[in-house]
Design a protein around this motif. Structure first.
Motif, PDB file in Angstrom:
ATOM      1  N   THR A 300     -15.878  -4.186 -12.158  1.00  0.00           N
ATOM      2  CA  THR A 300     -15.594  -5.416 -11.406  1.00  0.00           C
ATOM      3  C   THR A 300     -14.317  -5.218 -10.608  1.00  0.00           C
ATOM      4  OG1 THR A 300     -16.604  -6.765 -13.145  1.00  0.00           O
ATOM      5  CG2 THR A 300     -15.153  -7.888 -11.588  1.00  0.00           C
ATOM      6  N   VAL A 301     -14.330  -5.630  -9.353  1.00  0.00           N
ATOM      7  CA  VAL A 301     -13.155  -5.506  -8.487  1.00  0.00           C
ATOM      8  C   VAL A 301     -12.189  -6.653  -8.772  1.00  0.00           C
ATOM      9  CG1 VAL A 301     -12.330  -5.475  -6.102  1.00  0.00           C
ATOM     10  CG2 VAL A 301     -14.498  -4.351  -6.700  1.00  0.00           C
ATOM     11  N   GLU A 302     -10.938  -6.323  -9.096  1.00  0.00           N
ATOM     12  CA  GLU A 302      -9.930  -7.345  -9.383  1.00  0.00           C
ATOM     13  C   GLU A 302      -8.992  -7.595  -8.206  1.00  0.00           C
ATOM     14  OE1 GLU A 302      -7.977  -6.106 -13.044  1.00  0.00           O
ATOM     15  OE2 GLU A 302      -9.323  -7.440 -14.159  1.00  0.00           O
ATOM     16  N   LEU A 303      -8.652  -6.510  -7.474  1.00  0.00           N
ATOM     17  CA  LEU A 303      -7.674  -6.633  -6.391  1.00  0.00           C
ATOM     18  C   LEU A 303      -7.878  -5.480  -5.421  1.00  0.00           C
ATOM     19  CD1 LEU A 303      -4.986  -8.022  -5.338  1.00  0.00           C
ATOM     20  CD2 LEU A 303      -3.758  -6.289  -6.656  1.00  0.00           C
ATOM     21  N   THR A 304      -7.634  -5.729  -4.132  1.00  0.00           N
ATOM     22  CA  THR A 304      -7.671  -4.652  -3.146  1.00  0.00           C
ATOM     23  C   THR A 304      -6.369  -4.646  -2.351  1.00  0.00           C
ATOM     24  OG1 THR A 304      -8.723  -6.042  -1.454  1.00  0.00           O
ATOM     25  CG2 THR A 304     -10.183  -4.787  -2.930  1.00  0.00           C
ATOM     26  N   GLU A 305      -5.918  -3.439  -1.997  1.00  0.00           N
ATOM     27  CA  GLU A 305      -4.705  -3.270  -1.193  1.00  0.00           C
ATOM     28  C   GLU A 305      -5.047  -2.390   0.009  1.00  0.00           C
ATOM     29  OE1 GLU A 305      -1.138  -3.229  -4.569  1.00  0.00           O
ATOM     30  OE2 GLU A 305      -2.020  -1.340  -3.885  1.00  0.00           O
ATOM     31  N   LEU A 306      -5.103  -2.983   1.178  1.00  0.00           N
ATOM     32  CA  LEU A 306      -5.367  -2.222   2.395  1.00  0.00           C
ATOM     33  C   LEU A 306      -4.072  -1.545   2.844  1.00  0.00           C
ATOM     34  CD1 LEU A 306      -7.198  -1.399   4.761  1.00  0.00           C
ATOM     35  CD2 LEU A 306      -6.548  -3.538   5.890  1.00  0.00           C
ATOM     36  N   LEU A 307      -4.075  -0.207   2.902  1.00  0.00           N
ATOM     37  CA  LEU A 307      -2.876   0.549   3.265  1.00  0.00           C
ATOM     38  C   LEU A 307      -2.994   1.212   4.627  1.00  0.00           C
ATOM     39  CD1 LEU A 307      -2.197   2.241  -0.189  1.00  0.00           C
ATOM     40  CD2 LEU A 307      -1.179   0.148   0.725  1.00  0.00           C
ATOM     41  N   GLY A 308      -4.062   0.919   5.350  1.00  0.00           N
ATOM     42  CA  GLY A 308      -4.258   1.507   6.670  1.00  0.00           C
ATOM     43  C   GLY A 308      -5.242   2.658   6.612  1.00  0.00           C
ATOM     44  N   ASP A 309      -4.784   3.808   6.098  1.00  0.00           N
ATOM     45  CA  ASP A 309      -5.663   4.979   6.041  1.00  0.00           C
ATOM     46  C   ASP A 309      -6.610   4.928   4.852  1.00  0.00           C
ATOM     47  OD1 ASP A 309      -3.567   5.286   4.256  1.00  0.00           O
ATOM     48  OD2 ASP A 309      -3.545   7.475   4.426  1.00  0.00           O
ATOM     49  N   ASN A 310      -6.304   4.089   3.873  1.00  0.00           N
ATOM     50  CA  ASN A 310      -7.194   3.922   2.717  1.00  0.00           C
ATOM     51  C   ASN A 310      -6.945   2.556   2.074  1.00  0.00           C
ATOM     52  OD1 ASN A 310      -4.681   5.627   1.528  1.00  0.00           O
ATOM     53  ND2 ASN A 310      -5.493   4.275  -0.049  1.00  0.00           N
ATOM     54  N   THR A 311      -7.820   2.194   1.153  1.00  0.00           N
ATOM     55  CA  THR A 311      -7.640   0.966   0.377  1.00  0.00           C
ATOM     56  C   THR A 311      -7.589   1.321  -1.106  1.00  0.00           C
ATOM     57  OG1 THR A 311      -8.830  -0.402   1.977  1.00  0.00           O
ATOM     58  CG2 THR A 311      -8.653  -1.266  -0.257  1.00  0.00           C
ATOM     59  N   ASN A 312      -6.580   0.801  -1.806  1.00  0.00           N
ATOM     60  CA  ASN A 312      -6.545   0.917  -3.264  1.00  0.00           C
ATOM     61  C   ASN A 312      -7.345  -0.248  -3.854  1.00  0.00           C
ATOM     62  OD1 ASN A 312      -4.926   3.178  -3.213  1.00  0.00           O
ATOM     63  ND2 ASN A 312      -3.019   2.062  -3.541  1.00  0.00           N
ATOM     64  N   VAL A 313      -8.311   0.075  -4.684  1.00  0.00           N
ATOM     65  CA  VAL A 313      -9.160  -0.936  -5.303  1.00  0.00           C
ATOM     66  C   VAL A 313      -8.896  -0.936  -6.802  1.00  0.00           C
ATOM     67  CG1 VAL A 313     -11.522  -1.727  -5.676  1.00  0.00           C
ATOM     68  CG2 VAL A 313     -10.929  -0.555  -3.533  1.00  0.00           C
ATOM     69  N   TYR A 314      -8.349  -2.033  -7.300  1.00  0.00           N
ATOM     70  CA  TYR A 314      -8.049  -2.165  -8.725  1.00  0.00           C
ATOM     71  C   TYR A 314      -9.280  -2.728  -9.416  1.00  0.00           C
ATOM     72  CZ  TYR A 314      -3.202  -1.393  -7.370  1.00  0.00           C
ATOM     73  OH  TYR A 314      -2.047  -0.844  -6.868  1.00  0.00           O
ATOM     74  N   ILE A 315      -9.757  -2.010 -10.425  1.00  0.00           N
ATOM     75  CA  ILE A 315     -11.034  -2.388 -11.051  1.00  0.00           C
ATOM     76  C   ILE A 315     -10.882  -2.593 -12.553  1.00  0.00           C
ATOM     77  CG2 ILE A 315     -12.407  -1.184  -9.312  1.00  0.00           C
ATOM     78  CD1 ILE A 315     -12.777   1.080 -11.421  1.00  0.00           C
ATOM     79  N   ASP A 316     -11.845  -3.289 -13.122  1.00  0.00           N
ATOM     80  CA  ASP A 316     -11.938  -3.501 -14.563  1.00  0.00           C
ATOM     81  C   ASP A 316     -13.296  -2.978 -15.038  1.00  0.00           C
ATOM     82  OD1 ASP A 316     -13.049  -5.421 -16.873  1.00  0.00           O
ATOM     83  OD2 ASP A 316     -10.882  -5.267 -17.075  1.00  0.00           O
ATOM     84  N   ILE A 317     -13.238  -2.042 -16.010  1.00  0.00           N
ATOM     85  CA  ILE A 317     -14.477  -1.516 -16.596  1.00  0.00           C
ATOM     86  C   ILE A 317     -14.555  -2.075 -18.011  1.00  0.00           C
ATOM     87  CG2 ILE A 317     -15.866   0.544 -17.041  1.00  0.00           C
ATOM     88  CD1 ILE A 317     -13.849   2.096 -15.257  1.00  0.00           C
ATOM     89  N   GLN A 318     -14.909  -3.350 -18.105  1.00  0.00           N
ATOM     90  CA  GLN A 318     -14.972  -4.045 -19.400  1.00  0.00           C
ATOM     91  C   GLN A 318     -13.721  -3.786 -20.248  1.00  0.00           C
ATOM     92  OE1 GLN A 318     -18.969  -2.823 -20.810  1.00  0.00           O
ATOM     93  NE2 GLN A 318     -19.498  -4.996 -20.583  1.00  0.00           N
TER      94      GLN A 318
END
Length: 359
Positions: A300-318
């Motif tokens: 499940t996606v909890e948070l995203t951070e757009l950094l320009g060249d990439n996006t950090n996607v913070y996830i939860d795996i149960q």
């Protein structure tokens, strides 16, 4: 024969604190070596022992095959750049650069030529008559570096020299110091807590933790072949993701996902680690979104951070937290359920007790 040799170096303070344990390293002439680790790991203490500013409690330090333990700092052919710049505030840039040569009794004409040459290399020609207080942080750091390289010594020691600069200045000075090293050919030992500095500047990196060397290797070796969980988690930004799980019947569970390790572990290791804890590691960028060839994980996606060249996607795996690095054009929606795939070759497995990598 290596130019610098540290044999079983230890630092034990009078109060009994053991700051550096059995430090062994051989450094070739002209190498750029970086000591990296978190605060208090012993990297600066080791640098100060090399400089002669700290006594070596046990072990032997050799310079060009000769024991140097008892030599004072001025007799080791070493120049040091400190975090604080250590410039003389009442002296101009010219006088700061010339000071060491003046003490050596070098002729004024020779000093002037050397100062002008170093100032040209470092872009300080227009600032020679200024006092340090009239310079920016980056310019003051250049003066500190210039004062070291002007003496033409064989060994440069740098202790967190960029930590007082802003992000843009650090990037600029990183490239400048690397270029100066290339031009002078001097042996350089550089201390930092910033793994980005270590990865971009070093020929070899020494990763330290609590006074012990964890691994020595090229940036490539440390990034792709870490020997333990600490090195794997320290090198790389964002750091490697880790999930602890128990091996049962050749498989581990990551959330509701069952991962078959028989494709990754030898039959011998499958038997050896049956019923034991393993640490499953993967780097944030070593994934593809969706189902694919390898291990596919639901999360499940909890948070995203757009950094320009990439996006950090913070996830939860149960309950297991991780970070994915994805193409910004593929940024998933927050609170959405997604799948991602880790290729087999991008998975790292570590012993749950020793935290050492499982080959």
């Amino acid at each position: 024969m290596p130019y610098l040799v540290l044999k079983d170096i230890n630092k034990i303070y009078p109060n009994g604190f053991h700051a550096v344990h059995d430090f062994n390293l051989e450094i070739e002439k002209g190498e750029f070596i970086v000591f990296v680790g978190s605060s208090g790991c012993g990297k600066s203490t080791t640098l100060r022992m090399i400089a002669g500013l700290e006594d070596i409690s046990k072990g032997e330090f050799l310079i060009d095959g000769k024991r140097a333990n008892e030599k004072g700092p001025k007799d080791r052919g070493i120049a040091m750049v400190f975090q604080s710049y250590a410039l003389y505030p009442q002296m101009t840039v010219y006088d700061n650069l010339a000071f060491g040569l003046t003490l050596e009794g070098i002729d004024e004409d020779v000093i002037e030529e050397k100062v002008k040459n170093v100032a040209k290399i470092l872009g300080l020609t227009d600032y020679l008559e200024r006092l340090p207080k009239a310079l920016s942080g980056g310019q003051r750091q250049r003066v500190a570096v210039g004062r070291a390289i002007i003496r033409k010594v064989g060994i440069f020691l740098m202790d967190e020299p960029l930590s007082n600069l802003d992000a843009k200045q650090r990037v600029t000075m990183r490239s400048e110091i690397t270029e100066i090293h290339r031009k002078t050919g001097s042996t350089t030992i550089y201390v930092t807590h910033d793994q980005t500095e270590a990865m971009t500047m070093a020929d070899r990196i020494v990763v330290m933790k609590e006074g012990y060397i964890q691994q020595v290797g090229t940036p490539y070796e440390l990034y792709f072949n870490p020997v333990n969980v600490f090195v794997a988690g320290f090198i790389g930004e964002p750091p490697m993701n880790f999930v602890t799980a128990t091996l049962k019947g050749g498989k581990i569970s990551i959330g509701k996902n069952v991962v078959d390790l028989s494709k990754k572990l030898s039959s011998e290791n499958l038997k050896k680690y049956e019923g034991k804890k393993l640490v499953f590691g993967f780097r944030p960028e070593a994934i593809t979104l969706g189902e694919g060839d390898g291990y596919t994980i639901d999360c499940t996606v909890e948070l995203t951070e757009l950094l320009g060249d990439n996006t950090n996607v913070y996830i939860d795996i149960q309950g297991e937290k991780s970070i994915l690095k994805v193409n910004p054009h593929e940024t998933p929606e927050m609170d959405s359920n997604i799948k991602f795939t880790i290729p087999l070759e991008s998975v790292y497995l570590f012993d749950g007790e020793s935290e050492k990598v499982i080959k």
